[in-house]
Design a protein around this motif. Sequence first.
Motif, PDB file in Angstrom:
ATOM      1  N   MET A  47       0.827  -1.211   0.000  1.00  0.00           N
ATOM      2  CA  MET A  47       0.000   0.000   0.000  1.00  0.00           C
ATOM      3  C   MET A  47       0.860   1.261   0.000  1.00  0.00           C
ATOM      4  O   MET A  47       0.513   2.254  -0.646  1.00  0.00           O
ATOM      5  CB  MET A  47      -0.953   0.003   1.207  1.00  0.00           C
ATOM      6  N   VAL A  48       1.985   1.217   0.708  1.00  0.00           N
ATOM      7  CA  VAL A  48       2.895   2.364   0.725  1.00  0.00           C
ATOM      8  C   VAL A  48       3.369   2.671  -0.691  1.00  0.00           C
ATOM      9  O   VAL A  48       3.318   3.817  -1.159  1.00  0.00           O
ATOM     10  CB  VAL A  48       4.093   2.115   1.668  1.00  0.00           C
ATOM     11  N   PHE A  49       3.826   1.643  -1.412  1.00  0.00           N
ATOM     12  CA  PHE A  49       4.344   1.862  -2.757  1.00  0.00           C
ATOM     13  C   PHE A  49       3.227   2.145  -3.757  1.00  0.00           C
ATOM     14  O   PHE A  49       3.406   2.946  -4.677  1.00  0.00           O
ATOM     15  CB  PHE A  49       5.211   0.673  -3.202  1.00  0.00           C
ATOM     16  N   LEU A  50       2.086   1.535  -3.570  1.00  0.00           N
ATOM     17  CA  LEU A  50       0.935   1.775  -4.451  1.00  0.00           C
ATOM     18  C   LEU A  50       0.486   3.232  -4.383  1.00  0.00           C
ATOM     19  O   LEU A  50       0.097   3.829  -5.383  1.00  0.00           O
ATOM     20  CB  LEU A  50      -0.226   0.842  -4.083  1.00  0.00           C
ATOM     21  N   THR A  51       0.548   3.815  -3.184  1.00  0.00           N
ATOM     22  CA  THR A  51       0.118   5.204  -2.995  1.00  0.00           C
ATOM     23  C   THR A  51       1.292   6.184  -3.039  1.00  0.00           C
ATOM     24  O   THR A  51       1.103   7.370  -2.763  1.00  0.00           O
ATOM     25  CB  THR A  51      -0.636   5.352  -1.655  1.00  0.00           C
ATOM     26  N   ASN A  52       2.487   5.688  -3.338  1.00  0.00           N
ATOM     27  CA  ASN A  52       3.696   6.513  -3.426  1.00  0.00           C
ATOM     28  C   ASN A  52       3.998   7.233  -2.109  1.00  0.00           C
ATOM     29  O   ASN A  52       4.549   8.331  -2.099  1.00  0.00           O
ATOM     30  CB  ASN A  52       3.585   7.512  -4.582  1.00  0.00           C
ATOM     31  N   ALA A  53       3.654   6.614  -0.989  1.00  0.00           N
ATOM     32  CA  ALA A  53       3.866   7.223   0.325  1.00  0.00           C
ATOM     33  C   ALA A  53       5.295   7.054   0.830  1.00  0.00           C
ATOM     34  O   ALA A  53       5.676   7.688   1.814  1.00  0.00           O
ATOM     35  CB  ALA A  53       2.880   6.637   1.335  1.00  0.00           C
ATOM     36  N   GLN A  54       6.106   6.236   0.171  1.00  0.00           N
ATOM     37  CA  GLN A  54       7.480   6.007   0.613  1.00  0.00           C
ATOM     38  C   GLN A  54       8.306   7.285   0.567  1.00  0.00           C
ATOM     39  O   GLN A  54       9.319   7.401   1.251  1.00  0.00           O
ATOM     40  CB  GLN A  54       8.155   4.888  -0.197  1.00  0.00           C
TER      41      GLN A  54
END
Length: 137
Positions: A47-54
């Motif tokens: 979910m972090v990478f899917l939403t570009n939250a990294q």
Amino acid sequence: MWFLFALLSAVFAALTSILAKIGIDGVNSNLATAIRTVVVVVMAWGMVFLTNAQTGLSGIGRKSWLFLILSGLATGASWLCYYKALQIGEASKVVPIDKLSVVITLVLAFVFLHESFNWKSAVGCVLIGAGTLFMVV
């Protein structure tokens, strides 16, 4: 919107308990917790990478890191205890006791976060506590 997510959390938590009780049969509770944790880690980072939250990693302060790590340790301890309880107890008794965390959270939020604790909160805590005892006795 928070209510919808809270309700979905409750539904998924209920499914977690039932699925875990079925899946833990004949499996060491610590091993079962580790397997569950790996799945959660993969899902969360997905979910972090899917939403570009990294991209927010570098902006996390020391205090946040400390308390997120402590929260993770508390979660791990909770899950280890929960799975052991599920393994040796009935889900219909373990889950209500686990949900006493609602009462404990309200008290801790009042003491440490200085959140409001009014007569409705007090009555709710008493009813949840009494309901839990009624269910497991």
